[in-house]
Write an enzyme that holds these catalytic residues in place. Structure first.
Site, short mmCIF file in Angstrom:
data_model
loop_
_atom_site.label_atom_id
_atom_site.label_comp_id
_atom_site.label_asym_id
_atom_site.label_seq_id
_atom_site.Cartn_x
_atom_site.Cartn_y
_atom_site.Cartn_z
N ASN A 1 0.82 -1.42 -0.08
CA ASN A 1 0.34 -0.37 0.49
C ASN A 1 0.86 1.18 -0.29
OD1 ASN A 1 0.99 0.38 2.91
ND2 ASN A 1 -0.65 -0.83 3.25
N ASP B 1 -4.85 -6.41 5.15
CA ASP B 1 -5.70 -6.56 6.13
C ASP B 1 -5.47 -8.22 4.76
OD1 ASP B 1 -6.55 -5.18 8.00
OD2 ASP B 1 -7.72 -4.40 6.37
N LYS C 1 8.01 -18.20 -10.73
CA LYS C 1 7.62 -16.84 -11.34
C LYS C 1 6.40 -16.80 -11.35
CE LYS C 1 8.37 -12.50 -14.15
NZ LYS C 1 9.08 -12.73 -14.73
N PHE D 1 -4.91 3.33 14.76
CA PHE D 1 -4.87 4.82 13.75
C PHE D 1 -6.05 4.02 12.47
CE2 PHE D 1 -1.26 8.08 13.37
CZ PHE D 1 -1.34 7.18 14.13
#
Ligand code: CTP
Length: 397
Positions: free
Chosen positions: A210, A279, A289, A323
């Site tokens: 993120n 999450d 790969k 937070f």
């Protein structure tokens, strides 16, 4: 008037806000601080040395070669005497000179010669302030440990509106006071701070992550240490410099962060979950790969542990702070989150607002306490926010 044995050098440079330095000098003097004012030549065009001399009770210095027998070598003498240097207002010019080590007048020479902390209070036209070169210079100075007070937003003397106004004298005074008498309210406390993003591997070359940079967690770590706390920083990958003096635990994935946080949990008094923990993670990790094909690729995700939530189940007398990034119903969602994770404080921000959330230096938050106290704060730097969060935590000791 309480007397301190502190000396503050107030540097005044040439900006409209120079008139406000008179009030600052007066406040410092009345607080029993010995004030030595140094003005640049341009500053003397905005306010007279006589005003500042009268308010500080000391001759004002403007010239590097001025006769003054108080010191053997003037700039060295002043530099050694200073417990703190505050430059208010600080123009773009003095900021550039300090960032690049120039010493072509008394003020810039004293800055180079002193070991005292330096507080810069930039004030200028908003286009000048937001100019990338000024921002780069400020970033350089912050990195070197200089303290920078963010200017206020509002109507500027030049007629435009924006960021660049010198903060109220009260704000500057409080910061000076803090720097002179460092607080030690976190002495004896150990803080476990999770910080930064996590990376959830898909295969050896790809991962899910993120936008978190880790800035908030690092600001909290710096401030907590400055106030005497011991910090264990469990951090996901970040490009920002990590605080010296903290115990640094580097992790990548949420599961790793959880394992390491659990390991240090018994040794801490306070936990702050500033990390943006993913999450979910890919259900399976491909050792090889993943090759492309003509079909769409579906990656199945599975839940990661809720680190704070899990720690909150065995809270005992620890203080837990979380937070929350919200896009609506800030308070209701925040309160629910606080209850679910057994937190004492929740710092909720609306990530849809400009200047809040990931990747920016500022944040706009509402702090919710377990007792139901709700504090909505204006937009402020993450450093200032860290200070307020720590104040709220300290109230719970
Ligand atoms: N947190 C955590 N472990 C997770 C997820 C979050 O410790 N797996 C912590 C974060 O560090 C933060 C708070 O919990 O302090 C955020 O809680 P979360 O429930 O994830 O809220 P949001 O990120 O706001 O997401 P959502 O609203 O989707 O639940």
């Amino acid at each position: 008037m309480s007397s301190t044995n502190k000396t503050v050098v107030v540097g005044v440079t040439g900006g409209i806000a120079a008139y406000k330095s008179a009030e600052l000098v007066s406040r410092l003097y009345k607080a029993g601080i010995s004030v030595q004012v140094i003005m640049t030549e341009n500053a003397t065009r905005f306010i007279t040395p006589l005003t500042l001399r009268t308010l500080s009770g000391n001759p004002v210095l403007t010239d590097a070669f001025q006769e003054d027998n108080r010191w053997r070598v003037q700039h060295i003498g002043i530099a050694e005497e200073a417990d703190l240097l505050v430059i208010a207002p600080a123009t773009a010019n003095i900021i550039a000179k300090i960032a690049h080590g120039l010493a072509d007048d008394l003020l810039s020479t004293v800055v180079l010669a002193t070991r005292a902390p330096l507080l810069l209070v930039p004030a200028m036209n908003t286009n000048m302030f937001t100019n990338p070169v000024v921002q780069e210079n400020l970033a350089t100075l912050r990195k070197r440990g200089f303290h920078v007070l963010e200017p206020d937003e509002g109507e500027l003397a030049c007629g435009v509106s924006g960021k660049g106004r010198m903060p109220e004298v009260d704000v500057i005074f409080r910061r000076v006071w803090e720097l002179l008498a460092p607080r030690t309210d976190f002495a004896g406390k150990t803080l476990l701070i999770t910080s930064g993003p996590t990376q959830e591997d898909i295969d050896p070359v790809r991962y899910i992550t993120n936008r978190s940079t880790g800035r908030m967690g690092l600001a909290l770590a710096h401030q907590a240490m400055a106030r005497g706390g011991k910090v264990i920083l469990v951090t996901g990958p970040t490009n920002l410099p990590l605080p010296e003096g903290a115990s640094i635990v580097r992790v990548r994935s949420a599961r790793e962060m959880f394992e390491r946080a659990k390991e240090y949990y018994p040794h801490c008094d306070i936990v702050i979950g500033a990390a943006a923990v993913a999450d979910y993670r890919p259900r399976t990790y491909s050792e090889q790969k993943v090759k492309k094909s003509d079909d769409d690729l579906v990656i199945e995700l599975t839940r990661n542990p809720d680190i704070l939530g899990e720690l909150g189940r065995d809270k005992r007398n620890r203080i837990l702070v979380g937070f929350a990034a919200e896009t609506g119903d800030l308070i209701a969602n925040g309160e629910a989150k606080m209850k679910k994770k057994n937190l004492d404080l929740l710092v909720a921000n609306d990530v849809t607002l400009d200047g809040a959330g990931f990747g920016v230096d500022t944040n706009i938050v509402t702090i919710i306490s377990r007792k139901g106290e709700i504090t909505s704060l204006p937009k402020m730097s993450k450093d200032d926010l860290a200070r307020i969060i720590l104040d709220k935590i300290a109230e719970l000791f």
